[in-house]
Design a protein around this motif. Sequence first.
Motif, PDB file in Angstrom:
ATOM      1  N   GLU A 108      14.489  16.185  70.027  1.00  0.00           N
ATOM      2  CA  GLU A 108      15.671  16.644  70.758  1.00  0.00           C
ATOM      3  C   GLU A 108      15.516  16.280  72.224  1.00  0.00           C
ATOM      4  O   GLU A 108      14.413  16.293  72.752  1.00  0.00           O
ATOM      5  CB  GLU A 108      15.785  18.180  70.655  1.00  0.00           C
ATOM      6  CG  GLU A 108      16.012  18.666  69.237  1.00  0.00           C
ATOM      7  CD  GLU A 108      15.765  20.167  69.082  1.00  0.00           C
ATOM      8  OE1 GLU A 108      15.300  20.793  70.053  1.00  0.00           O
ATOM      9  OE2 GLU A 108      16.020  20.676  67.987  1.00  0.00           O
ATOM     10  N   TYR A 120      25.094  22.177  70.009  1.00  0.00           N
ATOM     11  CA  TYR A 120      23.948  21.597  69.309  1.00  0.00           C
ATOM     12  C   TYR A 120      23.496  22.480  68.146  1.00  0.00           C
ATOM     13  O   TYR A 120      23.350  23.694  68.288  1.00  0.00           O
ATOM     14  CB  TYR A 120      22.767  21.400  70.266  1.00  0.00           C
ATOM     15  CG  TYR A 120      21.561  20.877  69.534  1.00  0.00           C
ATOM     16  CD1 TYR A 120      21.551  19.568  69.060  1.00  0.00           C
ATOM     17  CD2 TYR A 120      20.467  21.682  69.258  1.00  0.00           C
ATOM     18  CE1 TYR A 120      20.464  19.075  68.343  1.00  0.00           C
ATOM     19  CE2 TYR A 120      19.374  21.198  68.556  1.00  0.00           C
ATOM     20  CZ  TYR A 120      19.390  19.901  68.097  1.00  0.00           C
ATOM     21  OH  TYR A 120      18.325  19.420  67.371  1.00  0.00           O
ATOM     22  N   LYS A 125      22.145  21.445  77.789  1.00  0.00           N
ATOM     23  CA  LYS A 125      22.728  20.554  76.793  1.00  0.00           C
ATOM     24  C   LYS A 125      21.602  19.990  75.944  1.00  0.00           C
ATOM     25  O   LYS A 125      20.594  19.542  76.458  1.00  0.00           O
ATOM     26  CB  LYS A 125      23.487  19.415  77.474  1.00  0.00           C
ATOM     27  CG  LYS A 125      24.776  19.865  78.134  1.00  0.00           C
ATOM     28  CD  LYS A 125      25.514  18.673  78.693  1.00  0.00           C
ATOM     29  CE  LYS A 125      26.763  19.089  79.449  1.00  0.00           C
ATOM     30  NZ  LYS A 125      27.827  19.599  78.585  1.00  0.00           N
ATOM     31  N   GLN A 139      20.717  17.372  72.599  1.00  0.00           N
ATOM     32  CA  GLN A 139      21.226  16.375  71.666  1.00  0.00           C
ATOM     33  C   GLN A 139      20.077  15.812  70.855  1.00  0.00           C
ATOM     34  O   GLN A 139      18.921  15.783  71.291  1.00  0.00           O
ATOM     35  CB  GLN A 139      21.952  15.251  72.410  1.00  0.00           C
ATOM     36  CG  GLN A 139      21.087  14.611  73.486  1.00  0.00           C
ATOM     37  CD  GLN A 139      21.699  13.328  74.005  1.00  0.00           C
ATOM     38  OE1 GLN A 139      22.375  12.620  73.270  1.00  0.00           O
ATOM     39  NE2 GLN A 139      21.467  13.028  75.265  1.00  0.00           N
ATOM     40  N   TYR A 164      19.638   8.036  72.600  1.00  0.00           N
ATOM     41  CA  TYR A 164      20.329   9.136  73.279  1.00  0.00           C
ATOM     42  C   TYR A 164      21.377   8.601  74.228  1.00  0.00           C
ATOM     43  O   TYR A 164      21.160   7.621  74.919  1.00  0.00           O
ATOM     44  CB  TYR A 164      19.325   9.989  74.054  1.00  0.00           C
ATOM     45  CG  TYR A 164      18.207  10.489  73.184  1.00  0.00           C
ATOM     46  CD1 TYR A 164      18.320  11.696  72.511  1.00  0.00           C
ATOM     47  CD2 TYR A 164      17.060   9.730  72.997  1.00  0.00           C
ATOM     48  CE1 TYR A 164      17.312  12.142  71.675  1.00  0.00           C
ATOM     49  CE2 TYR A 164      16.042  10.161  72.164  1.00  0.00           C
ATOM     50  CZ  TYR A 164      16.175  11.370  71.510  1.00  0.00           C
ATOM     51  OH  TYR A 164      15.190  11.805  70.684  1.00  0.00           O
TER      52      TYR A 164
END
Lengths: 148, 254, 398
Positions: free
Chosen positions: B86, C16, B97, B99, B108
Amino acid sequence: MPVQVKRLLIAFAVFIALFLVARHFLRPATFGEYGHYRGAALKENEDRPIKYVNMNETCITCHDSIAAVRDSSVHKSINCQTCHGPGYKHVDDPQKTNIVKEHAREFCGRCHSKNPARAKVIKQIDMNEHNKEDECISCHNSHNPVLW
Amino acid sequence: MVKENKDFSRREFFKKTGVIAGGVLFASLLSPLKAAQSTEKSKSDDTWYGIGLDIEKCIGCASCARACKAENDVPKEPFFFRSWVEQYTITNSGEVKVQSPNGGIDGYKQPVPESEIFKTFFVPKMCNHCSKSPCTQVCPVGATFVSPDGVVLVDPNYCVGCRYCVQACPYGCRYIKPDLGTVDKCTLCYHRLKKGMDPACMMVCPTGARLYGNLRDPKSEMVKFIKNHTVGALKPNLNTGSKLYYNALSQEVH
Amino acid sequence: MEFQSLYEAMSKMDGYCYPNEIELNWSVLIVLYPYITGLVAGAFILASLNRVFNIKALKPTYELSLLTAFSFMLVATMPLIFHLGKPFRFYEIMTTPHLTSAMAIFGFVYLWYLMVVLLLEIWFDYRYDMTIWSKENPGFKSIIYKILTLGIKDVSNKSRITDNKLGYFITVVGIPSAFILHGYVGFIFGSVKANPWWSTVMMPVIFLFSAMVSGIALVMFIYMAVSIIRKQKLDMICLDAIGKYLFYILLIDFVLEGLDQIHRIYVAEESFDILNLLVHGKLFFTFFIMQGLIGTLIPLLTLGTFQFLKPKENIRKFVYFILSLCVLVGIFFMRWNVVIGGQLFSKSFYGFTDFKLDMIGKEGFLGGMIWLVVPLIILTILLWLLPPWKKAPHIEHE
């Protein structure tokens, strides 16, 4: 004892007996050997096939010249299979299965595209600006990534 | 007076003995509950595996996620992972945030302009191989278990596919293999460990951000890693006995 | 849910989620499981109110409650077994139960409740009648009765008194069993510490009281429906009594759930922000409208009013009919909000997934409906085989 109770006790005794018999046959042989699980499962987990092979015993025995190049470079700590993928098929039949890498820019970008989260010691380039028409390997040798 | 006192203490003694005996009896009735807390450190000579992941060294290349998928036949689609990476980005305004496109395998895309990034880092994720693992605790049939050396394993030939363990894992490390209908998870490459090889994810990591080793061996690299770094575990409040130690773990990481 | 591509699947996410959370693990079948066991426990408690607590007004629904509980109990495990990835391995939960698992004992709790409590209570209640019926009915039906009575032919008064005493004993044992059965189902969810929406000590208690609410509403509905089909006059004293108990227990349920939510809001732990977003976002309709308004507030206010102001019989009948349905729907959505709601947010607390109920398939709407229709079919058969209205009059003793 009332007749109802007698009959019910018989019915329940039959039911429980059947359950115990079924349980005896349905409980796996190695269950409870080490803990509340099938002991054989440990062995089954152990016996799964290996796909990423031992580099020193396989890759380097044939590709010793490339290994030598790599060993003198900043990429020396990287396993062959990090880029080339699992080697088991190639080791089994080197003629048939080739694991030479595609030369796409994105591939090198996995490590070397610019990302502020990446440690600064990793050389990073802006993929959209750095010689964007060229393949990386036209200037860099991936096994020793200084300019050719 | 003295005599009285003696009597009293004798009565106390019987009372206490009674309480203790009753307590022991009651505790033995509750013994199934004990197992939830007892897996830790049974025989101190055995290997007891732990994992170390260094967030400072991780460059987010997701080689680990790829290697894991190849080594362990993790379904490429639909999109399950035993190991993934991540990227956390914390903006100047404090917004978090996260992702992980395709577990990091697809690279990414940073939506936050660099000037607004307060800090950003990669967090590699995998099974924590908890010593008090909530997932093995809830398995109704004994199809998942902690191996004698501290690796949480699954028995796909015995799993009923009830998914209770998937619900119980706080880290999202379990999934149902679509073709089998049984649960699947990281085995720390148990098949490799037992042949003296490193797990695939550790073998391919280009920066050495991942390591594992025997937590009971004070000379192991693993123990040195814990000793020489400020390490943290994920969700410590859940008391899972996680054996996955992160170096440089930020509190934002869940 | 099948996805065409990863990015289609990810588009259903908001914020997420851990990659493995792309799939919702427990769907409508697991919503039905606590719903159906709740109906069983609730219907049984209503029967016990008559038998143990001697509330005479509820007599007309005594056998009906038991048979309802029994027919739902027979299918209670079916949604569970059908949702398993390996349904044919279900027996493992009985042969090698893992005692640290909250789920492992369910097989035994279920069997205890089905075989020892429900089956025996019904058996003692009908034993005398079945013996009589086996003589009155010719052919096939007679054989069934003979098998069901385990070949007992005794119809003496003494044997009836024995039945009665043992039946009473079973009911007394049954009350804690019903509590355990459903409190236990609540514990299955309440003990998952990884999930802050589930993990609360209140969960078993809340499940228990909502179970009673739903079971009482179900018996109310079935009693009215059966009477209408049989063209019998409804016993208003009985209906009012059911309504009164429904009101009291719904009130307790409401207070308990309110307490739970107030506690959550006030202590506002780490997970609060995401749960707050969940309740006001994806769960808004099912939580506030279906569970809160239709399932709780409307029935509560109406039944509360009835305790002081009683409108005409016909209006009451109609209102009871509607309210029982409202409560049944409300409790269904309470289960929905627990089971589905608990999976809509990521355990990372940074995002949400989505859930859309399919129409077909075993996890679809129709697949789920099967398990609500089958018990009604079983009940119909049971009412044909064991009609409460043909039973011999109760005997008084002692």
